[in-house]
Scaffold this motif. Structure first.
Motif, short mmCIF file in Angstrom:
data_model
loop_
_atom_site.label_atom_id
_atom_site.label_comp_id
_atom_site.label_asym_id
_atom_site.label_seq_id
_atom_site.Cartn_x
_atom_site.Cartn_y
_atom_site.Cartn_z
N ASP A 18 0.85 -1.19 0.00
CA ASP A 18 0.00 0.00 0.00
C ASP A 18 0.89 1.24 0.00
OD1 ASP A 18 -2.25 -1.60 0.19
OD2 ASP A 18 -2.61 -1.17 2.31
N LEU A 19 0.43 2.28 -0.67
CA LEU A 19 1.19 3.53 -0.74
C LEU A 19 1.49 4.05 0.66
CD1 LEU A 19 2.42 5.88 -2.29
CD2 LEU A 19 0.11 6.85 -2.50
N GLN A 20 0.51 4.05 1.55
CA GLN A 20 0.75 4.57 2.89
C GLN A 20 1.79 3.73 3.63
OE1 GLN A 20 -2.92 4.59 5.08
NE2 GLN A 20 -2.99 2.36 5.26
N ASP A 21 1.80 2.43 3.41
CA ASP A 21 2.78 1.56 4.06
C ASP A 21 4.18 1.83 3.51
OD1 ASP A 21 0.80 0.43 5.62
OD2 ASP A 21 0.52 -1.29 4.28
N PHE A 22 4.28 2.09 2.20
CA PHE A 22 5.58 2.41 1.62
C PHE A 22 6.15 3.69 2.23
CE2 PHE A 22 8.11 4.87 -1.37
CZ PHE A 22 9.21 4.02 -1.50
N LEU A 23 5.32 4.70 2.40
CA LEU A 23 5.80 5.96 2.98
C LEU A 23 6.40 5.72 4.36
CD1 LEU A 23 3.03 8.53 1.97
CD2 LEU A 23 5.22 8.10 0.85
N GLY A 48 4.41 10.19 -11.36
CA GLY A 48 4.15 11.49 -11.96
C GLY A 48 2.74 12.02 -11.82
N GLU A 49 1.82 11.22 -11.30
CA GLU A 49 0.42 11.63 -11.15
C GLU A 49 0.05 11.74 -9.68
OE1 GLU A 49 -1.61 12.25 -13.78
OE2 GLU A 49 0.04 11.81 -15.15
N VAL A 50 -0.75 12.75 -9.34
CA VAL A 50 -1.22 12.88 -7.96
C VAL A 50 -2.03 11.64 -7.61
CG1 VAL A 50 -2.72 14.19 -6.40
CG2 VAL A 50 -1.23 15.40 -8.01
N GLU A 51 -1.72 11.07 -6.44
CA GLU A 51 -2.44 9.87 -5.97
C GLU A 51 -3.03 10.18 -4.60
OE1 GLU A 51 -4.47 7.06 -5.80
OE2 GLU A 51 -3.12 6.69 -7.49
N THR A 52 -4.36 10.06 -4.48
CA THR A 52 -5.03 10.38 -3.22
C THR A 52 -5.60 9.15 -2.52
OG1 THR A 52 -7.09 10.85 -4.40
CG2 THR A 52 -5.62 12.73 -3.96
N ARG A 53 -5.32 7.98 -3.06
CA ARG A 53 -5.79 6.73 -2.43
C ARG A 53 -4.66 6.16 -1.59
NH1 ARG A 53 -7.28 3.79 -7.81
NH2 ARG A 53 -5.42 4.99 -8.35
N ARG A 54 -4.84 6.15 -0.28
CA ARG A 54 -3.75 5.69 0.59
C ARG A 54 -3.53 4.19 0.50
NH1 ARG A 54 -6.02 4.91 6.17
NH2 ARG A 54 -8.23 5.17 5.87
N ARG A 55 -4.53 3.44 0.12
CA ARG A 55 -4.39 1.99 -0.02
C ARG A 55 -4.05 1.57 -1.45
NH1 ARG A 55 -3.95 -0.43 4.70
NH2 ARG A 55 -5.46 0.21 6.26
N LYS A 56 -3.70 2.54 -2.30
CA LYS A 56 -3.30 2.25 -3.67
C LYS A 56 -2.14 1.26 -3.64
CE LYS A 56 -2.51 2.77 -8.11
NZ LYS A 56 -3.20 1.94 -9.03
N LYS A 57 -2.27 0.17 -4.37
CA LYS A 57 -1.21 -0.84 -4.42
C LYS A 57 -0.11 -0.36 -5.36
CE LYS A 57 -3.65 -3.71 -1.97
NZ LYS A 57 -3.60 -3.50 -0.56
N ILE A 58 1.11 -0.38 -4.86
CA ILE A 58 2.25 0.00 -5.67
C ILE A 58 3.22 -1.17 -5.74
CG2 ILE A 58 1.94 2.45 -5.20
CD1 ILE A 58 4.26 2.31 -3.24
N ARG A 59 4.06 -1.16 -6.76
CA ARG A 59 4.98 -2.27 -7.01
C ARG A 59 6.41 -1.77 -7.07
NH1 ARG A 59 2.18 -6.56 -8.66
NH2 ARG A 59 0.08 -6.27 -9.42
N ARG A 60 7.32 -2.72 -6.95
CA ARG A 60 8.74 -2.40 -7.14
C ARG A 60 8.90 -1.71 -8.48
NH1 ARG A 60 9.34 -7.71 -4.71
NH2 ARG A 60 10.41 -7.46 -2.74
N GLY A 61 9.73 -0.67 -8.50
CA GLY A 61 9.98 0.05 -9.73
C GLY A 61 9.10 1.28 -9.91
N ASP A 62 7.98 1.37 -9.17
CA ASP A 62 7.17 2.58 -9.21
C ASP A 62 7.98 3.72 -8.61
OD1 ASP A 62 4.90 1.49 -10.40
OD2 ASP A 62 3.88 1.10 -8.48
N ARG A 63 7.55 4.94 -8.89
CA ARG A 63 8.23 6.12 -8.36
C ARG A 63 7.24 6.96 -7.58
NH1 ARG A 63 13.25 6.33 -10.17
NH2 ARG A 63 13.78 5.06 -11.98
N VAL A 64 7.60 7.25 -6.33
CA VAL A 64 6.77 8.05 -5.44
C VAL A 64 7.48 9.37 -5.21
CG1 VAL A 64 5.81 8.22 -3.11
CG2 VAL A 64 5.77 6.03 -4.31
N THR A 65 6.76 10.47 -5.40
CA THR A 65 7.33 11.80 -5.19
C THR A 65 6.63 12.47 -4.02
OG1 THR A 65 7.77 11.97 -7.56
CG2 THR A 65 7.87 14.01 -6.28
N LEU A 66 7.45 12.97 -3.10
CA LEU A 66 6.96 13.70 -1.93
C LEU A 66 7.91 14.85 -1.67
CD1 LEU A 66 5.01 13.90 0.50
CD2 LEU A 66 6.57 12.38 1.74
N ASP A 67 7.38 16.02 -1.46
CA ASP A 67 8.20 17.22 -1.21
C ASP A 67 9.22 17.46 -2.33
OD1 ASP A 67 6.88 17.73 1.21
OD2 ASP A 67 8.31 16.52 2.36
N GLY A 68 8.82 17.16 -3.56
CA GLY A 68 9.69 17.40 -4.70
C GLY A 68 10.82 16.40 -4.88
#
Length: 75
Positions: A18-23, A48-68
């Protein structure tokens, strides 16, 4: 082992998280509440896209941007 630990281990074993767990796992936030707030207010981008779902499933190789700053998903 807590329920949260079990959930995180199960998710990682499935090669998604989950995106929130990755953070939290990446040390980008200190708490789940902080992750929830940042995601739901549109401050987190996924590939590169705004994501507002905290349980969004993400995978290895995805890119998460926070604070630039971009972070490659690895776990």
């Amino acid at each position: 082992m807590t329920d949260a630990d079990f959930h995180s281990q199960r998710t990682v074993q499935d090669d998604v998280i989950d995106l929130q767990d990755f953070l939290k796992l990446a040390g980008l936030v200190d708490t789940g509440g902080e992750a929830k707030f940042l995601i739901q207010t549109g401050e987190v981008r996924l590939n590169g896209e705004v994501e507002t779902r905290r349980r969004k499933k993400i995978r290895r190789g995805d890119r998460v941007t926070l604070d630039g700053r971009e972070h490659l998903v690895e776990f």
